[in-house]
Write an enzyme that holds these catalytic residues in place. Structure first.
Site, short mmCIF file in Angstrom:
data_model
loop_
_atom_site.label_atom_id
_atom_site.label_comp_id
_atom_site.label_asym_id
_atom_site.label_seq_id
_atom_site.Cartn_x
_atom_site.Cartn_y
_atom_site.Cartn_z
N SER A 216 72.85 13.64 89.42
CA SER A 216 74.13 13.83 89.63
C SER A 216 74.85 12.70 90.50
O SER A 216 74.75 11.63 90.28
CB SER A 216 74.43 15.21 90.20
OG SER A 216 75.71 15.66 89.88
N ASP B 72 67.84 24.85 65.03
CA ASP B 72 66.39 24.93 65.61
C ASP B 72 65.41 24.23 64.81
O ASP B 72 64.60 23.19 65.25
CB ASP B 72 66.13 26.25 66.03
CG ASP B 72 64.85 26.41 66.81
OD1 ASP B 72 64.08 25.47 66.90
OD2 ASP B 72 64.60 27.43 66.81
N ASP C 165 63.93 19.86 64.01
CA ASP C 165 63.22 19.04 64.48
C ASP C 165 61.77 19.30 64.15
O ASP C 165 60.71 18.67 64.71
CB ASP C 165 63.23 19.08 66.03
CG ASP C 165 63.30 20.51 66.79
OD1 ASP C 165 62.67 21.33 66.10
OD2 ASP C 165 64.02 20.79 67.70
N ASP D 160 73.08 19.82 79.60
CA ASP D 160 73.58 19.59 80.96
C ASP D 160 75.18 20.11 80.78
O ASP D 160 75.85 19.92 79.82
CB ASP D 160 73.85 17.98 81.04
CG ASP D 160 74.16 17.82 82.63
OD1 ASP D 160 75.30 18.51 82.99
OD2 ASP D 160 73.73 16.83 83.31
N HIS E 157 71.88 21.05 83.93
CA HIS E 157 72.40 19.98 84.99
C HIS E 157 71.39 19.67 86.21
O HIS E 157 71.28 20.66 86.86
CB HIS E 157 73.71 19.95 85.58
CG HIS E 157 74.24 19.18 86.16
ND1 HIS E 157 74.40 17.51 86.01
CD2 HIS E 157 74.75 18.98 87.73
CE1 HIS E 157 75.03 16.82 86.77
NE2 HIS E 157 75.04 17.65 87.93
CA LIG Z 1 63.55 23.31 67.56
#
Ligand SMILES: [Ca+2]
Length: 508
Positions: free
Chosen positions: A187, A255, A258, A397, A436
């Site tokens: 950060s 979802d 990938d 983040d 984050h």
């Molecule tokens: Ca996935």
């Protein structure tokens, strides 16, 4: 390295002591004389004997961590590189078992606190470890009002002075300089690490910069802008339950893209979810969004553009929705509004609702962009000094748009003449489902210090890092993190919770 021995180090240390007291090497550091440095205390802390102060700031402190520490020498000092400076530093030096290396730890937000947790983590691993409050107390930017020197301290000077002073203290205590010096921050700590690489390329051999706030001026504009989108009208605001509805729909839609249904978007750039698909047909129900909420979400996914259509800052990635309340609350984030209130306009009453993406962007840039931002893509001097840089950023983040790290990385790659060349010195790890600097639904605990040490000390570049996710203290999933532009890929068989069943590959 076998240089370390107490008998040998007493001599060089003693030569700098004005009035030797005959105490331990630690005690003698209280008499150390360095320019613009006042050593306030130097004390040997018995193993497990350190108790952090009651209000340690944003760092989560685990009592067990402090109990597990070995004996160390705790040095506290005040640095005054300017007459208005009041920079507190602490240097923690393991009495035995020093790994011969130095680790400097970074800060968060506007800082103003000492990072006792990261100091302890460093010492536990054998590092001589240092931290600073960056020159003021408390997490607001109000310190900067009427104190330009203190703003400079916060921007970069405190960290550099801490580094120089710490190395001198280390040399006096152990009788030898640190073999390697490392930066570890996220950060604001990421910004500090990049500023060091750009401005003081000889300070560190290895830098780990997480989720860097290195384009702080534009980051703060974006932060305020997110709150503006959420609060355009009473109907546009998304409370946490509606953010959960949105998040669920995004994950359901993207979802599998990938190649693995694991509840995570391992490559959120492929997800183009249209919030219109969950708009309420008529009355507002718990499982849909009002039209004004759909508009707010669309705007946030699109990101802030200036009047000529140029991106002001990247924006939230799909999959990060559960964290949007941080910036998208009913008030804009104080970390961001403080920039305008105390630095740009010097008006604590400044109204964030009035911020525009034209003159206010120009004003914040002009006000302190040169001082605070760490966007210089030229890291050649740092790399020429054999420096290595690990960047990481969570795709989910909630405080700093992950695209900011992609942008900075791309600028460095360009400056180095391409990905292949750049990968000898810099690698970026985008972390699916991480928030984050940590946390989140994705595996988010990984050992970047070992990775950077192996790269710097053994020339072993990180091909991947294994991250774990825990629930109630028990690891429930491990996963490799891949250097960008590689994406993690499921091999097709075996548990999706076991890193062994995944590899890294550049997406087709
Ligand atoms: Ca996935």
């Amino acid at each position: 390295m076998t240089k370390f021995s107490f008998a040998a180090l007493l001599l060089p240390a003693a030569s700098l002591i004005a009035a030797p007291t005959g105490g331990s090497p630690c005690d003698s550091l209280s008499k150390l004389s360095l320019p613009n440095v006042t050593v306030n205390s130097a004390q040997t802390i018995a193993a497990g004997g350190f108790t952090p102060p009651a209000s340690p700031g944003p760092f989560q402190l685990s009592p067990a961590l402090f109990k597990s520490l070995p004996e160390f020498c705790r040095v506290t000092a005040t640095l005054t590189p300017s007459s208005d400076s009041d920079i507190k530093i602490e240097v923690w030096l393991p009495s035995s078992g020093w790994n011969n290396d130095f680790q400097a730890i970074g800060n968060g937000g506007w800082n103003g606190t000492m990072g006792y947790g990261p100091l302890a983590e460093g010492v536990k691993r054998g590092f001589a470890t240092a931290g600073t409050d960056t020159g003021h107390q408390g997490g607001s930017a109000s310190f900067a009002l009427g104190h330009p020197e203190k703003l400079t301290d916060f921007a970069y000077r405190a960290v550099h002075e801490m580094t120089v002073t710490s190395k001198a203290i280390i040399k006096n205590f152990y009788g030898s300089a640190p073999r390697y010096s490392y930066w570890n921050g996220c950060s604001t700590g990421g910004r500090q690490g990049l500023k060091e690489a750009q401005k003081f390329p000889a300070d560190f051999d290895g830098i780990v910069a997480g989720a860097p706030a290195n384009y702080q001026t534009h980051l703060h504009v974006w932060s305020v802008w997110v709150a503006q989108q959420m609060n355009k009208s009473p109907d546009s605001f998304l409370p946490p339950d509606k953010l959960a509805v949105l998040h669920k729909a995004v994950v359901a839609a993207c979802d599998a893209q990938d190649g693995v249904k694991d509840g995570l978007l391992n490559d959120p750039t492929k997800c183009h979810f249209d919030p219109k698909t969950i708009e309420c047909k008529g009355e507002d129900l718990p499982n849909c969004l009002k039209p004004a909420q759909v508009e707010a979400v669309k705007a946030i996914y699109a990101g802030p553009k200036n009047p000529s259509g140029k991106e002001v800052f990247p924006t939230y990635a799909p999959g990060s929705e559960l964290g949007w309340s941080l910036l998208g609350g009913q008030q804009a984030s104080a970390v961001a509004t403080d920039s305008f209130a105390y630095v740009v306009y010097k008006n604590p009453q400044w109204d964030w609702k009035t911020m525009n993406l034209d003159s206010d962007v120009a004003a914040i840039e002009k006000s302190y962009g040169n001082l605070i931002d760490a966007t210089d893509p030229n890291l050649k001097p740092f790399f020429a000094h054999k420096g290595k840089l690990i960047l990481y950023h969570g795709w989910s983040d909630q405080a700093i748009a992950p695209g900011n790290s992609l942008n900075y990385y791309a600028s460095v790659v360009k400056n180095m003449g391409g990905e292949k060349k750049a990968s000898n010195d810099v690698r970026l790890f985008m972390v699916p489902g991480m928030g984050h600097c940590g946390g989140g639904e994705g595996p988010n605990d990984f050992d970047r210090m070992t990775a950077i040490q192996q790269w710097v000390e053994q020339g072993k570049a990180p091909e991947q890092m294994i991250a774990s996710h825990s629930e109630k203290g028990a690891v429930d999933r491990t996963r490799p993190l891949c250097p960008y532009p590689q994406i993690v890929r499921y091999k097709g068989t075996g548990s999706i919770d076991d890193a062994a069943n995944f590899s890294c590959a550049v997406p087709k």
